[in-house]
Design an enzyme around this catalytic site. Structure first.
Site, mmCIF file in Angstrom:
data_model
loop_
_atom_site.group_PDB
_atom_site.id
_atom_site.type_symbol
_atom_site.label_atom_id
_atom_site.label_comp_id
_atom_site.label_asym_id
_atom_site.label_seq_id
_atom_site.Cartn_x
_atom_site.Cartn_y
_atom_site.Cartn_z
ATOM 1 C CG ASP A 1 -2.181 -12.938 3.175
ATOM 2 O OD1 ASP A 1 -1.563 -12.149 3.421
ATOM 3 O OD2 ASP A 1 -2.603 -13.874 4.096
ATOM 4 N NE ARG B 1 -2.064 -2.013 2.873
ATOM 5 C CZ ARG B 1 -2.127 -2.537 4.329
ATOM 6 N NH1 ARG B 1 -3.421 -2.232 4.823
ATOM 7 N NH2 ARG B 1 -1.136 -3.210 4.952
HETATM 8 O O1 CP3 Z 1 5.927 -9.644 0.635
HETATM 9 C C1 CP3 Z 1 5.193 -9.443 -0.172
HETATM 10 O O2 CP3 Z 1 5.006 -8.389 -0.971
HETATM 11 C C2 CP3 Z 1 4.220 -10.618 -0.966
HETATM 12 C C3 CP3 Z 1 2.952 -10.771 -0.389
HETATM 13 C C4 CP3 Z 1 2.741 -11.093 1.060
HETATM 14 C C5 CP3 Z 1 1.414 -10.550 1.532
HETATM 15 N N1 CP3 Z 1 1.289 -11.072 2.898
HETATM 16 C C6 CP3 Z 1 0.692 -9.547 0.937
HETATM 17 C C7 CP3 Z 1 -0.254 -8.755 1.898
HETATM 18 C C8 CP3 Z 1 3.246 -11.904 2.052
HETATM 19 C C9 CP3 Z 1 4.706 -12.779 1.628
HETATM 20 C C10 CP3 Z 1 2.332 -12.034 3.215
HETATM 21 C C11 CP3 Z 1 2.795 -12.529 4.294
HETATM 22 C C12 CP3 Z 1 2.059 -12.813 5.386
HETATM 23 N N2 CP3 Z 1 0.691 -12.601 5.347
HETATM 24 C C13 CP3 Z 1 2.185 -12.796 6.751
HETATM 25 C C14 CP3 Z 1 3.578 -13.076 6.984
HETATM 26 C C15 CP3 Z 1 4.609 -12.026 7.160
HETATM 27 C C16 CP3 Z 1 4.380 -10.857 8.109
HETATM 28 O O3 CP3 Z 1 4.091 -9.987 7.763
HETATM 29 O O4 CP3 Z 1 4.467 -11.379 9.366
HETATM 30 C C17 CP3 Z 1 1.198 -12.707 7.630
HETATM 31 C C18 CP3 Z 1 1.374 -12.799 9.070
HETATM 32 C C19 CP3 Z 1 0.179 -12.423 6.833
HETATM 33 C C20 CP3 Z 1 -1.476 -12.353 7.137
HETATM 34 C C21 CP3 Z 1 -1.692 -10.951 6.830
HETATM 35 N N3 CP3 Z 1 -2.207 -10.473 5.525
HETATM 36 C C22 CP3 Z 1 -2.101 -9.793 7.814
HETATM 37 C C23 CP3 Z 1 -1.812 -10.084 9.366
HETATM 38 C C24 CP3 Z 1 -2.534 -8.865 7.097
HETATM 39 C C25 CP3 Z 1 -3.035 -7.684 7.497
HETATM 40 C C26 CP3 Z 1 -1.925 -6.628 7.831
HETATM 41 C C27 CP3 Z 1 -1.745 -5.358 6.975
HETATM 42 O O5 CP3 Z 1 -0.726 -5.077 6.429
HETATM 43 O O6 CP3 Z 1 -2.815 -4.856 6.454
HETATM 44 C C28 CP3 Z 1 -2.394 -9.184 5.718
HETATM 45 C C29 CP3 Z 1 -3.027 -8.540 4.272
HETATM 46 C C30 CP3 Z 1 -1.743 -8.274 3.435
HETATM 47 N N4 CP3 Z 1 -1.151 -9.116 2.864
HETATM 48 C C31 CP3 Z 1 -1.511 -7.108 2.604
HETATM 49 C C32 CP3 Z 1 -0.501 -7.364 1.687
HETATM 50 C C33 CP3 Z 1 0.000 -6.456 0.617
HETATM 51 C C34 CP3 Z 1 -2.287 -5.763 2.901
HETATM 52 C C35 CP3 Z 1 -3.738 -6.082 2.328
HETATM 53 C C36 CP3 Z 1 -4.055 -4.710 1.775
HETATM 54 O O7 CP3 Z 1 -3.747 -4.431 0.490
HETATM 55 O O8 CP3 Z 1 -5.163 -4.207 2.089
#
Ligand code: CP3
Length: 349
Positions: free
Chosen positions: A81, A35
């Site tokens: 994700d 984002r």
């Molecule tokens: O790294 C990358 O760019 C690759 C894609 C990726 C995403 N999530 C996209 C995402 C990867 C590798 C993840 C891993 C992920 N997802 C983890 C492990 C890594 C870490 O951050 O500890 C976890 C715990 C998740 C679960 C998850 N997904 C959460 C807790 C959230 C909400 C938190 C937030 O930032 O809003 C997500 C959403 C998420 N996954 C987003 C992205 C780009 C944001 C979603 C959006 O566009 O609104």
């Protein structure tokens, strides 16, 4: 079985994971498609919502490519994700706007019994494999394509609590009430993850990474049983199917348990979070192989002279061994895209 090259790899990320020390470390960033980038927000709006973006191969490939075009990172990470696998096993998954993920909950063996078998995950995850295929065609030839999955413990913490938690309390409660039942959930996730990552590799992923974001809340025998052993099992199975496939492990906040983790699990690279001191890790962790990390993500928000000095300090600390530069955790939505350019300038000169 894919053909694995017996000759030395040419891509910088693969060279680092093979143990080569490079004068300029290769670099990519966790959440590099996200984002903080206006082009990401535009494509996400076009997809409708976050999960629709994950399951739309053309648009997921597009957001994966955006940071590569803008910055020329050495690796692209598949856009998806870690929680999709829970959904593929039959749990409900949705993202409440501004609140993060929500899932249906599994708190006992009855919940576990309702899950699908591990090899059923491909039905739901097929669009992700298509994203990988598109990316392996469209990425620049020097860019490494990284696939990923959540490690079983971290995915379980969301499946048991139904959401993200500060202390992973519900998963600990299940584990402590019925260790055998909880182990069965971990085993199902381990098998499903082997299926999922194998399919990503078959589709063209050149490296895979296991995100164990909540490994730090496991202590002693729990760390061994639910972080270290599942990671070792997944890596052994992947390497049996795809000899030579490099794997990066990320047992976030493992602290002193980072020592020996790569050797014990067979990981080729170990991602370090930013609670770890780079000089300490260079002495005690890097002798085992390639390390990845570990600039604190807040520098992407605050910038300035500290961003440059911290980046250079980390490059210097890890300069005697194999290193992939990265952040210690994902870049946050409030980051300034110009600070990413400043970081790259500090690394590449
Ligand atoms: O790294 C990358 O760019 C690759 C894609 C990726 C995403 N999530 C996209 C995402 C990867 C590798 C993840 C891993 C992920 N997802 C983890 C492990 C890594 C870490 O951050 O500890 C976890 C715990 C998740 C679960 C998850 N997904 C959460 C807790 C959230 C909400 C938190 C937030 O930032 O809003 C997500 C959403 C998420 N996954 C987003 C992205 C780009 C944001 C979603 C959006 O566009 O609104």
């Amino acid at each position: 079985m894919t053909e694995t090259t017996q000759t030395a790899p040419t891509k910088t990320i693969l060279r680092a994971l093979a143990g080569e020390v490079q004068a300029v470390p290769p670099v990519w960033m966790m959440r590099q498609a996200g984002r903080y980038l206006p082009e990401y927000r535009a494509t996400r709006a076009q997809a409708g919502d976050f999960l629709s973006l994950c399951y739309n191969p053309e648009l997921a490939a597009e957001v994966t490519l955006q940071p590569i075009r803008r910055y020329g990172f050495d690796a692209a990470i598949l856009f998806a994700d870690i929680l999709l696998i829970g959904q593929a096993l039959g749990a409900k998954l949705w993202f409440a706007e501004g609140e993060g993920p929500r899932m249906s909950v599994i708190t006992d063996r009855a919940g576990l019994a309702a899950l699908k078998p591990a090899d059923a995950v491909h039905e739901t995850l097929a669009p992700v494999y298509e994203t990988v295929r598109i990316l392996s065609r469209e990425l620049p030839r020097e860019t490494t394509l990284i696939g990923f999955a959540g490690a079983p413990w971290t995915v379980a913490t969301y499946m048991v609590a139904g959401r993200g938690t500060k202390d992973q309390g519900p998963a600990h409660a299940f584990k402590d009430a019925d260790r055998e039942g909880f182990s069965q959930l971990i085993d199902r996730l381990t098998e499903a993850t082997i299926e999922y990552l194998s399919a990503q590799i078959a589709a063209g992923a050149e490296v895979v990474k296991l995100f164990d974001s909540w490994a730090g809340s496991l202590k002693g025998a729990d760390f061994d049983d639910f972080a270290l052993k599942p990671t070792a099992t997944i890596i052994a199975a992947l390497k049996a199917r795809y000899p030579g496939i490099p794997v990066i492990a990320f047992p976030r906040e493992a602290r002193e348990r980072y020592i020996g983790f790569a050797r014990a699990t067979g990981a080729d690279g170990l991602a370090l979070d930013n609670s770890v001191d780079a000089e300490w890790a260079a002495e005690y962790v890097q002798p085992d192989g390639c390390v990845q990390g570990n600039l604190a993500p807040h520098h992407m928000v605050t910038g300035g002279a500290e961003l440059v000095s911290e980046t250079k300090r980390i490059v210097r600390a890890f300069s005697k061994g194999p290193h992939i530069f990265n952040l210690g955790h994902g870049i946050t939505p409030d980051a300034n895209p110009d600070n990413v350019s400043r970081m790259l300038e500090a690394i590449r000169g």
